[in-house]
Design a protein around this motif. Structure first.
Motif, PDB file in Angstrom:
ATOM      1  N   GLU A   1       0.831  -1.212   0.000  1.00 55.80           N
ATOM      2  CA  GLU A   1       0.000   0.000   0.000  1.00 55.80           C
ATOM      3  C   GLU A   1       0.860   1.255   0.000  1.00 55.80           C
ATOM      4  O   GLU A   1       0.498   2.269  -0.607  1.00 55.80           O
ATOM      5  CB  GLU A   1      -0.930  -0.013   1.213  1.00 55.80           C
ATOM      6  CG  GLU A   1      -1.944   1.109   1.233  1.00 55.80           C
ATOM      7  CD  GLU A   1      -2.915   1.033   0.070  1.00 55.80           C
ATOM      8  OE1 GLU A   1      -3.301   2.120  -0.436  1.00 55.80           O
ATOM      9  OE2 GLU A   1      -3.296  -0.077  -0.324  1.00 55.80           O
TER      10      GLU A   1
ATOM     11  N   SER B   1       1.872   2.990  -3.372  1.00 53.42           N
ATOM     12  CA  SER B   1       0.854   3.576  -4.247  1.00 53.42           C
ATOM     13  C   SER B   1       0.991   5.091  -4.382  1.00 53.42           C
ATOM     14  O   SER B   1       0.380   5.689  -5.273  1.00 53.42           O
ATOM     15  CB  SER B   1      -0.546   3.224  -3.728  1.00 53.42           C
ATOM     16  OG  SER B   1      -0.745   3.756  -2.429  1.00 53.42           O
TER      17      SER B   1
ATOM     18  N   TYR C   1       7.951   4.284  -9.245  1.00 55.53           N
ATOM     19  CA  TYR C   1       7.403   2.961  -8.930  1.00 55.53           C
ATOM     20  C   TYR C   1       8.081   1.886  -9.767  1.00 55.53           C
ATOM     21  O   TYR C   1       8.410   0.801  -9.268  1.00 55.53           O
ATOM     22  CB  TYR C   1       5.901   2.965  -9.178  1.00 55.53           C
ATOM     23  CG  TYR C   1       5.227   1.640  -8.923  1.00 55.53           C
ATOM     24  CD1 TYR C   1       4.990   1.191  -7.626  1.00 55.53           C
ATOM     25  CD2 TYR C   1       4.841   0.820  -9.982  1.00 55.53           C
ATOM     26  CE1 TYR C   1       4.389  -0.034  -7.389  1.00 55.53           C
ATOM     27  CE2 TYR C   1       4.230  -0.404  -9.753  1.00 55.53           C
ATOM     28  CZ  TYR C   1       4.008  -0.822  -8.453  1.00 55.53           C
ATOM     29  OH  TYR C   1       3.421  -2.033  -8.227  1.00 55.53           O
TER      30      TYR C   1
ATOM     31  N   ASN D   1      -2.659  -3.447  -6.902  1.00 59.64           N
ATOM     32  CA  ASN D   1      -3.003  -2.413  -5.929  1.00 59.64           C
ATOM     33  C   ASN D   1      -2.627  -1.019  -6.446  1.00 59.64           C
ATOM     34  O   ASN D   1      -3.398  -0.063  -6.301  1.00 59.64           O
ATOM     35  CB  ASN D   1      -2.272  -2.682  -4.612  1.00 59.64           C
ATOM     36  CG  ASN D   1      -2.596  -1.662  -3.543  1.00 59.64           C
ATOM     37  OD1 ASN D   1      -3.660  -1.708  -2.930  1.00 59.64           O
ATOM     38  ND2 ASN D   1      -1.696  -0.724  -3.309  1.00 59.64           N
ATOM     39  N   TYR D   2      -1.459  -0.909  -7.063  1.00 57.58           N
ATOM     40  CA  TYR D   2      -1.002   0.380  -7.576  1.00 57.58           C
ATOM     41  C   TYR D   2      -1.948   0.894  -8.664  1.00 57.58           C
ATOM     42  O   TYR D   2      -2.346   2.068  -8.661  1.00 57.58           O
ATOM     43  CB  TYR D   2       0.413   0.242  -8.131  1.00 57.58           C
ATOM     44  CG  TYR D   2       1.005   1.536  -8.641  1.00 57.58           C
ATOM     45  CD1 TYR D   2       1.582   2.449  -7.773  1.00 57.58           C
ATOM     46  CD2 TYR D   2       0.985   1.840  -9.998  1.00 57.58           C
ATOM     47  CE1 TYR D   2       2.128   3.635  -8.242  1.00 57.58           C
ATOM     48  CE2 TYR D   2       1.522   3.022 -10.482  1.00 57.58           C
ATOM     49  CZ  TYR D   2       2.096   3.919  -9.599  1.00 57.58           C
ATOM     50  OH  TYR D   2       2.626   5.091 -10.076  1.00 57.58           O
TER      51      TYR D   2
ATOM     52  N   ASN E   1      -5.314   1.992  -7.215  1.00 61.36           N
ATOM     53  CA  ASN E   1      -5.203   3.273  -6.529  1.00 61.36           C
ATOM     54  C   ASN E   1      -5.153   4.441  -7.503  1.00 61.36           C
ATOM     55  O   ASN E   1      -5.681   5.520  -7.213  1.00 61.36           O
ATOM     56  CB  ASN E   1      -3.961   3.283  -5.631  1.00 61.36           C
ATOM     57  CG  ASN E   1      -4.227   2.706  -4.257  1.00 61.36           C
ATOM     58  OD1 ASN E   1      -4.828   3.340  -3.403  1.00 61.36           O
ATOM     59  ND2 ASN E   1      -3.793   1.477  -4.037  1.00 61.36           N
TER      60      ASN E   1
END
Length: 572
Positions: free
Chosen positions: A204, A207, A214, A237-238, A241
């Motif tokens: 998390e 993100s 990244y 997840n990235y 988000n």
């Protein structure tokens, strides 16, 4: 760590600085930073800042009272901290300002040459001694570096943070794996899969990073051996988000960059990201016209695990060019080809065991076969779907991928209904895809009465149904049982080959029956015409009754023993 002095309510720059500048000494220099002015004194600045000292000394006019810094790293906020440092006012260095302080102090040449414990060395010490020892702090600082490139790159702040994040994540994962080890009742050490893996809590945190930062972190993690499952979870997840934050106010080039970058970071291992996620990337790549290499990479990854896909996954919208199909059929065809080629390559070295078990890929083939038939039925009503494209999709898999051809027959029937302008030749090409022996009784009954099918297909269905009826009525004998047991012991491939040989024999006999049927009908027509000329209507009726049993849907053409042209050896 230095402690910051408190300020009052927001006021003008001059009023704020009056709180800690020398009120009894008139200001003799104004520093303009990105349009914001600071009224200060020369001495505190030149005692710490080498660049300011040099600029003042190089001026021809010693009374110079203004310097402009239009592109100062960190902007006015960072310079205010620099000015406070020069005036001896303590403040706190934190993860939110250390990158700015390091960059601006380097730019202003605040080195040890101009004072012991100068700002550059203090910023560097905070970075090396505190920040890189914490994964969370390293992520925060890396996030701050995004607005300070390329200077942060030159000062190696980015490299230090990326290395710290990847190494700390690796250590966390190893520690988590050890914590899940336990001894079984037999005394063997094993991994407890029921215990939650707490080594991926950093997912998390990443993100907040920009896509280029990244990418650097994920590539470093791959190099350190972070589990592919963790990399895949982070990518999902990235991306989610980004959508939640509605950062899709980017222009098209930004969107393409993000899709291409995420696709390039996908692990090579199978089943580490959901199929729906990969298809989502592929849809975006199609709509954004991403690089050809990006699309091919996604197609290859999807094709290698196509048996995990659903019908909704395959329904990729086309670019909606005029006259194009609703769905991107060509992309799906390429994916199917990749899947089929993979299956062939995997099975070249496979060996069936003595029990005749199916190879591991057989289940996947059957699942994909059903999926393709459902897809064909979905795209069949599209008026812009050409016959060649439909056949290419249907024929992309080997025939043994279909246990039954009911789904394929249904899709073809829908296509025939939606494309009523097909010629008889085109209909026959389409129906060649169907193995009528693999139709269920219900599908066969429907096909026998389906006037959308070409005549040859209907005759073939009726012939096969006649054979089925004959076999069901005939009594089994020991030789039949022996043959049945032999067939049961064969592998699926051999069994399929045997069925194909029988099918060819049946088709050959069907062709012979057609020839005999045509000859009888021609002879009937000639005889009728001759008799009409002779005026013998009674004889016409007699002959008609005699040959009437050879009509197209009569019984005789489908029963070998009743064929008048069949010899004793069963041949024409």
């Amino acid at each position: 760590m230095e402690i910051i002095s408190g300020f009052g309510s927001p006021q003008s720059s001059k009023q704020r600085l009056d709180g800690w500048t020398y009120l009894d000494v008139p200001s003799d220099i104004t520093i303009d930073v990105n349009g914001r002015s600071f009224t200060l004194h020369k001495f505190p600045l030149i005692s710490r800042c080498g660049r300011i000292r040099r600029l003042i000394s190089e001026c021809r006019d010693p009374s110079t009272s203004k310097l402009d810094f239009p592109n100062l790293p960190g902007g006015p906020e960072s310079f205010e901290l620099v000015a406070k440092f020069c005036y001896g006012i303590n403040f706190e260095i934190t993860t939110s300002n250390v990158a700015q302080l390091y960059c601006i102090s380097d730019y202003l040449e605040m080195t040890e040459e101009y004072g012991k414990g100068n700002l550059t060395s203090r910023s560097k010490s905070y970075l090396d001694d505190i920040v890189i020892k914490s994964l969370e702090m390293s992520v925060d600082v890396l996030h701050q570096c995004e607005a300070l490139l390329p200077l942060c790159e030159e000062l190696k702040i980015v490299g230090k943070c990326v290395d710290a994040i990847s190494s700390k994540a690796c250590v966390e994962q190893i520690a988590s794996s050890f914590s899940r080890l336990e001894y079984s009742n037999s005394g063997r050490l094993h991994m407890n899969k029921q215990t939650k893996d707490c080594g991926d809590w950093w997912i998390e945190d990443l993100s907040v990073l920009r896509i280029d930062m990244y990418q650097r972190v994920i590539e470093a993690m791959k190099g350190r051996g972070i589990r592919p499952e963790s990399i895949g979870a982070s990518l999902v997840n990235y991306t989610e988000n980004l959508l939640k934050k509605k950062i899709i106010l980017w222009n098209t080039s930004d969107e393409k960059l993000i899709v291409e970058t995420i696709a390039s970071l996908l692990p090579e291992e199978k089943l580490v990201v959901p199929m729906s996620f990969m298809f989502g990337l592929l849809r975006s790549a199609v709509m954004l016209d991403c690089a050809h290499s990006c699309r091919l990479s996604l197609e290859r990854r999807i094709g290698s695990q196509l048996d995990m896909a659903t019908l909704d996954d395959l329904l990729i919208p086309s670019s909606q060019n005029l006259g194009d199909t609703i769905f991107d059929v060509d992309t799906v065809h390429r994916i199917l080809v990749i899947f089929s080629q993979q299956d062939d390559s995997e099975e070249e070295g496979s060996v069936y065991d003595s029990d005749g078990l199916q190879p591991p890929s057989q289940t996947a083939l059957v699942k994909v076969g059903k999926l393709v038939d459902s897809y064909l039925a979905e795209i069949a009503p599209d008026g812009h779907l050409t016959l060649a494209r439909f056949i290419a999709i249907a024929d992309a898999l080997p025939s043994y991928a279909r246990v039954t051809d009911d789904g394929l027959y249904r899709a073809i029937d829908i296509y025939l209904k939606a494309h009523q302008g097909l010629s008889d030749l085109e209909k026959r090409r389409l129906c060649k895809l169907i193995d009528f022996q693999k139709l269920s009784e219900e599908a066969s009954a429907h096909a026998a009465q389906n006037d959308r099918l070409p005549l040859q297909a209907i005759v073939q269905v009726l012939y096969i149904e006649q054979l089925r009826l004959r076999d069901s009525l005939s009594c089994s004998n020991p030789d039949d049982d022996k043959n049945h047991k032999t067939m049961s012991s064969l592998s699926p491939r051999d069994n399929y080959a045997s069925l194909r040989r029988e099918n060819r024999e049946l088709k050959l006999e069907l062709a012979r029956m057609r020839v005999r049927l045509n000859d009888l009908e021609k002879g009937h027509a000639f005889m009728k015409r001759d008799l009409e000329k002779s005026g013998s209507q009674k004889l016409i009726n007699s002959i008609s009754r005699k040959f009437g049993r050879f009509s197209l849907f009569g019984r005789s053409p489908f029963t070998r023993s009743n064929s008048p042209t069949q010899g004793e050896d069963g041949r024409s």
